[in-house]
Design a protein around this motif. Structure first.
Motif, PDB file in Angstrom:
ATOM      1  N   ALA A  92      56.289  25.497 -35.273  1.00 36.46           N
ATOM      2  CA  ALA A  92      56.196  24.440 -36.082  1.00 36.46           C
ATOM      3  C   ALA A  92      54.877  24.548 -37.271  1.00 36.46           C
ATOM      4  O   ALA A  92      54.230  25.718 -36.653  1.00 36.46           O
ATOM      5  CB  ALA A  92      55.497  23.553 -34.969  1.00 36.46           C
ATOM      6  N   VAL A 122      48.314  25.360 -30.589  1.00 38.63           N
ATOM      7  CA  VAL A 122      49.349  24.248 -29.902  1.00 38.63           C
ATOM      8  C   VAL A 122      48.680  22.994 -30.591  1.00 38.63           C
ATOM      9  O   VAL A 122      46.795  23.312 -30.967  1.00 38.63           O
ATOM     10  CB  VAL A 122      49.580  24.207 -28.207  1.00 38.63           C
ATOM     11  N   ARG A 123      49.071  21.863 -31.721  1.00 39.08           N
ATOM     12  CA  ARG A 123      48.209  21.378 -31.461  1.00 39.08           C
ATOM     13  C   ARG A 123      47.818  19.552 -30.663  1.00 39.08           C
ATOM     14  O   ARG A 123      48.479  19.234 -29.459  1.00 39.08           O
ATOM     15  CB  ARG A 123      49.155  20.154 -32.414  1.00 39.08           C
ATOM     16  N   ASP A 126      49.607  15.927 -29.505  1.00 36.33           N
ATOM     17  CA  ASP A 126      51.302  16.154 -29.108  1.00 36.33           C
ATOM     18  C   ASP A 126      52.074  16.847 -28.173  1.00 36.33           C
ATOM     19  O   ASP A 126      52.642  17.545 -28.281  1.00 36.33           O
ATOM     20  CB  ASP A 126      51.921  15.746 -30.320  1.00 36.33           C
ATOM     21  N   ALA A 128      52.374  20.120 -28.990  1.00 31.39           N
ATOM     22  CA  ALA A 128      53.534  20.449 -30.205  1.00 31.39           C
ATOM     23  C   ALA A 128      52.894  22.392 -30.119  1.00 31.39           C
ATOM     24  O   ALA A 128      51.821  22.380 -30.726  1.00 31.39           O
ATOM     25  CB  ALA A 128      53.905  20.484 -31.535  1.00 31.39           C
ATOM     26  N   THR A 129      53.997  23.129 -29.709  1.00 30.33           N
ATOM     27  CA  THR A 129      53.704  24.834 -29.913  1.00 30.33           C
ATOM     28  C   THR A 129      54.034  25.027 -31.889  1.00 30.33           C
ATOM     29  O   THR A 129      54.916  25.120 -32.014  1.00 30.33           O
ATOM     30  CB  THR A 129      54.514  25.461 -29.340  1.00 30.33           C
TER      31      THR A 129
END
Length: 464
Positions: A92, A122-123, A126, A128-129
């Motif tokens: 991402a 990661v973020r 959320d 997300a990786t």
């Protein structure tokens, strides 16, 4: 105190993990671009790197990956660790403003000193990786501990305050501006740049042959731009002021002529631009590392102003500060000392100006003085000397004792602190844009934007 203590091979166990949390910023991406040489506009603030009509500021993938190296170099295993290999898979994209968590986890030990680690970023918002991968690391050979490692600080030379001022001015109707003697490339280029950004609508007043030659040197077209012929600089200044008196221009802009020639025409008694106050000059400075624009006054017109003139200097600066978006400007009146000393006239003037503001003789801002330079702009310096109040350490406007101090301060900020300065003359019926021959495009454009914002505020107030 920031203490770093590493872990040698024997102290690391399979399953050990560590992480760092970092909010990525636009400045991080500029640092990365400078250090790496990767100037891909996808990663730079304010640019549309892929032509889709949206500015991206996408975090560079390898900058994100560098967060993993921060965990390895600082925490696990820490100081002395060296990379042997790193695999990366980007899943991402991160953007400026995202809070990222970089993690490592030991999955294998390879004697005598090898560590294999699962890595990911990661973020936080959320989960997300952003990336995953695997690192092979040589563990430190010796136990070490470091207290307060000193790393040289970095200052990003972005002029975000001018960017914001220009962005506020661009949607306004172009300000009709009589540009006096734009007869060489720099002065003409500044006027044309303001026109391209729709901030001003220039009327060029001067020698048409020289103006055309300057345009040729720039490779610029003058199509659609009015040129008013004048035989010399004095005549050009008079004709430009006439355009204001006729209502055809709402600002003046200095071109390639001496300032005193322009001001002499503006100060004439008939059809001049006097508005009841002294003409005073204000530098709006965009200083890297300072959280707000810094106004310096007067650095160009009044040589040794008396108290009455200083009243106008302060009031004009407050008015301009409000025009560029500072709702209640904090004004520091400078002297060599922060206490009143009868032997230092500037300290007496500063105290009187402060009291005048308290009594409503100066309005629209908060005025304090005398203040020395350090305790006007640095909160720690102000507190060390026991100076309290809303201005000390937070001044947005600096009022200097005389033109020597103002000129030196403005040039120090420009040439040592890498500031950009927009110059405007206040106290006239219309703003007068006063650029230096040494000003670059950003300073010239910002000067136009400051004048346009001031004109817009005045017209809004008159319409109420």
């Amino acid at each position: 105190m920031n203490v770093q203590e590493n872990r040698v091979f024997g102290e690391v166990a399979i399953g050990d993990s560590a992480e760092v949390v970092r909010i990525c910023t636009e400045d991080d991406f500029y640092v990365f671009a400078t250090a790496s040489g990767n100037h891909n506009p996808m990663h730079l603030a304010g640019l549309d790197g892929d032509g889709d009509g949206t500015v991206e500021a996408v975090a560079p993938a390898m900058w994100v990956a560098s967060l993993v190296s921060a965990v390895i170099g600082n925490i696990l295993p820490g100081a002395g660790a060296l990379y042997r290999a790193q695999s990366l898979r980007f899943l991402a994209r991160a953007h400026a403003g995202d809070e990222l968590v970089a993690r490592v986890r030991v999955t294998e030990k390879r004697p005598p000193d090898g560590l294999v680690m699962a890595t990911e970023v990661v973020r936080k918002s959320d989960g997300a990786t952003i990336l995953s991968g695997e690192a092979e690391v040589q563990a430190p050979a010796r136990k070490m501990r470091f207290d307060d490692l000193e790393i040289p600080g970095l200052l990003i030379e972005r002029h975000r305050h001018f960017d914001a001022i220009i962005a506020r001015a661009e949607p306004l109707p172009p300000l009709p501006t009589a540009v006096v003697a734009p007869e060489e490339p720099n002065s003409l280029g500044g006027a044309l740049l303001g026109a391209r950004h729709t901030i001003i609508a220039p009327i060029l007043v001067g020698d048409p042959t020289r103006i055309a030659a300057a345009a040729d040197a720039l490779g610029a077209s003058l199509d659609g731009i009015e040129i008013v012929a004048a035989p010399d600089h004095a005549a050009a200044a008079r004709l430009a002021v006439d355009l204001v008196a006729q209502g055809r221009a709402a600002a003046l802009m200095k071109g390639h002529l001496h300032t005193d020639v322009l001001l002499k025409a503006a100060l004439r008694k008939e059809n001049g631009l006097r508005a009841g106050r002294r003409f005073t000059h204000v530098f709006v400075m965009d200083v890297p590392g300072v959280a707000h624009p810094l106004l310096v006054t007067d650095a160009a017109i009044n040589i040794a102003p008396d108290l009455r003139t200083k009243m106008d200097i302060v009031q004009n600066a407050i008015d301009l500060a409000r025009s560029i978006g500072i709702d209640e400007p904090k004004v520091g009146v400078l002297s060599a000392v922060e206490t009143v000393n009868p032997d230092i006239p500037s300290s007496l003037d500063a105290a009187l100006l402060s009291k005048m503001a308290e009594r409503g003789q100066i309005t629209g801002g908060i005025v304090d003085g005398p203040l020395a330079m350090d305790n006007a702009v640095d909160i720690a310096a102000a507190r060390t000397k026991g100076i309290l109040g809303p201005v000390a350490g937070r001044a947005e406007v600096l009022v200097v004792p005389n033109i020597d101090a103002g000129n030196m301060l403005a040039k120090q900020l420009t040439h040592i602190s890498h500031a950009e300065g927009a110059g405007v003359v206040m106290g006239a019926l219309v703003p007068i844009i006063l650029n230096s021959r040494a000003d670059d495009d950003k300073a010239r454009l910002a000067s136009c934007a400051v004048a346009a914002l001031h004109d817009a505020r005045l017209r809004g107030r008159l319409a109420e």
